[in-house]
Design an enzyme around this catalytic site. Structure first.
Site, PDB file in Angstrom:
ATOM      1  N   VAL A 125       0.868  -1.184   0.000  1.00 11.79           N
ATOM      2  CA  VAL A 125       0.000   0.000   0.000  1.00 11.79           C
ATOM      3  C   VAL A 125       0.897   1.224   0.000  1.00 11.79           C
ATOM      4  CG1 VAL A 125      -1.777   1.286   1.232  1.00 11.79           C
ATOM      5  CG2 VAL A 125      -1.781  -1.216   1.296  1.00 11.79           C
ATOM      6  N   CYS A 126       0.644   2.138  -0.953  1.00 10.93           N
ATOM      7  CA  CYS A 126       1.371   3.404  -0.972  1.00 10.93           C
ATOM      8  C   CYS A 126       2.888   3.157  -1.081  1.00 10.93           C
ATOM      9  CB  CYS A 126       1.005   4.211   0.272  1.00 10.93           C
ATOM     10  SG  CYS A 126       1.515   5.930   0.249  1.00 10.93           S
ATOM     11  N   THR A 127       3.667   3.729  -0.178  1.00 11.39           N
ATOM     12  CA  THR A 127       5.124   3.570  -0.229  1.00 11.39           C
ATOM     13  C   THR A 127       5.587   2.247   0.358  1.00 11.39           C
ATOM     14  OG1 THR A 127       5.311   4.819   1.846  1.00 11.39           O
ATOM     15  CG2 THR A 127       5.584   6.043  -0.209  1.00 11.39           C
ATOM     16  N   GLY A 143      -1.967   2.755  -4.707  1.00 11.73           N
ATOM     17  CA  GLY A 143      -1.583   4.139  -4.488  1.00 11.73           C
ATOM     18  C   GLY A 143      -1.653   4.498  -3.012  1.00 11.73           C
TER      19      GLY A 143
END
Length: 340
Positions: free
Chosen positions: A109-111, A162
């Site tokens: 998720v995300c970074t 993202g």
């Protein structure tokens, strides 16, 4: 039914919603009244059994450690500043690399992709991450095909998403894979989120920063452009205001903003159009014309090309809710009930 274990990696500096968002989605799935009823066991796994602190200050207590965690159905790596620190990064990547072969699905998720990419498991694959970090991920891991606009991407048994709430979108998709659309829809309704969002991250990211910190002549020009969106903003006009010839102006502008004047103008107009669509009740055509598009059709095409969603759909999703006048409210309510 065999329980599907969902392992969420925890570490100091994690983004709390990256961890708790998917966790809550799977937990809510267990509460649906479906047949067969979903069976998820959500667990937080950390380098040690000590509590860890998120970037926002929330404290989490892991149930398992990297050394003693049971077999998993799905492994999810949340994002956060911690996963980009060498010590934590090595630990997370080693755990993911060791477990990936025996785990049905591996996600970030995300970074969180910074903890997944070093394993080499994503080489040559299409991946998503937060739009703000997409260029850095692509630079650090050139063997990845990075999409900075996708909400989430599935490539093989690897899933990447993202920023922040995109983790919930991803979890809903995984629930749908496991138990079908009715269950995922029930979870989305319970969480009060969209089951499947139209468009990409660009429509949710921060507005275009037209006022840069530059001290060049362009800093004043961009402010003027934003106040004159319905005027002629051709290269010739802008070059004249900057006291440069059109060719030299275009080169200087691209060097300053990493985009062409035409592209910059379109982004400015669409950003203002998004604000007007969200806050007003003007027609789609009037909004497009008011920000400088020649026709409603040209506005719709540009809007869909940039944002992946139509202006009318954007307004339905992000428009402000009109306030009901207090005077005559009771009388109005009676009319509504009669109509129903």
């Amino acid at each position: 039914m065999k329980v599907k274990r969902i392992g969420l990696v925890g570490f100091d500096g994690v983004v709390s919603i990256d961890l708790s968002g998917p966790a809550d989605a799977f937990a809510v799935a267990n509460e649906t009244e479906s047949d067969p009823k979903p069976a998820y066991e959500v667990m937080v796994i950390s380098p040690s059994n000590k509590p860890f602190v998120s970037g926002s200050g929330l404290v989490f207590k892991p149930q398992w450690t990297f050394k003693n965690a049971p077999p998993l159905d799905t492994l999810i790596v949340p994002g956060g500043s911690g996963v980009r620190k060498p010590t934590i990064n090595r630990s997370v990547s080693a755990f993911v690399g060791a477990r990936a072969g025996s785990t049905r699905r591996v996600a970030s998720v995300c970074t969180g992709i910074y903890g997944l990419a070093p394993t080499g498991l994503l080489a040559g694959r299409n991946v998503a991450t937060h739009w703000h970090h997409a260029h850095d991920v692509a630079r650090r891991f050139p063997d990845l095909k990075v999409d900075g606009n996708a909400i989430f991407i599935k490539d093989g048994h690897f899933y990447t998403s993202g920023g922040a709430t995109a983790g919930i979108d991803l979890a809903l998709s995984l629930i749908e894979e496991d138990y079908g659309p009715q269950v995922s829809l029930a979870v989305a309704r319970q969480l009060v989120v969209y089951l499947k969002r139209s468009g990409g991250q660009e429509q949710y990211s921060e507005p275009l920063r037209f006022q840069t910190e530059s001290v060049s002549r362009f800093s004043e020009l961009t402010t003027w452009m934003h106040c004159h969106l319905n005027d002629d903003l051709s290269v010739d006009t802008l070059a004249g205001r900057a006291c440069l010839c059109p060719r030299h102006f275009s080169r200087r502008f691209k060097a300053e903003f990493s985009t062409s004047p035409a592209d910059f103008v379109e982004k400015l107009r669409l950003d203002e159009a998004r604000r007007r669509l969200s806050n007003g009740d003007n027609s789609i055509e009037n909004v497009g014309i008011s920000v400088g598009f020649k026709s409603a059709d040209a506005f719709r095409r540009a809007f869909e090309r940039r944002l992946g969603v139509s202006p009318s759909d954007y307004r339905r999703r992000f428009g402000s809710i009109p306030k009901v006048p207090s005077i005559g409210l009771r009388r109005q309510s009676k009319r509504l009930f009669k109509a129903a």
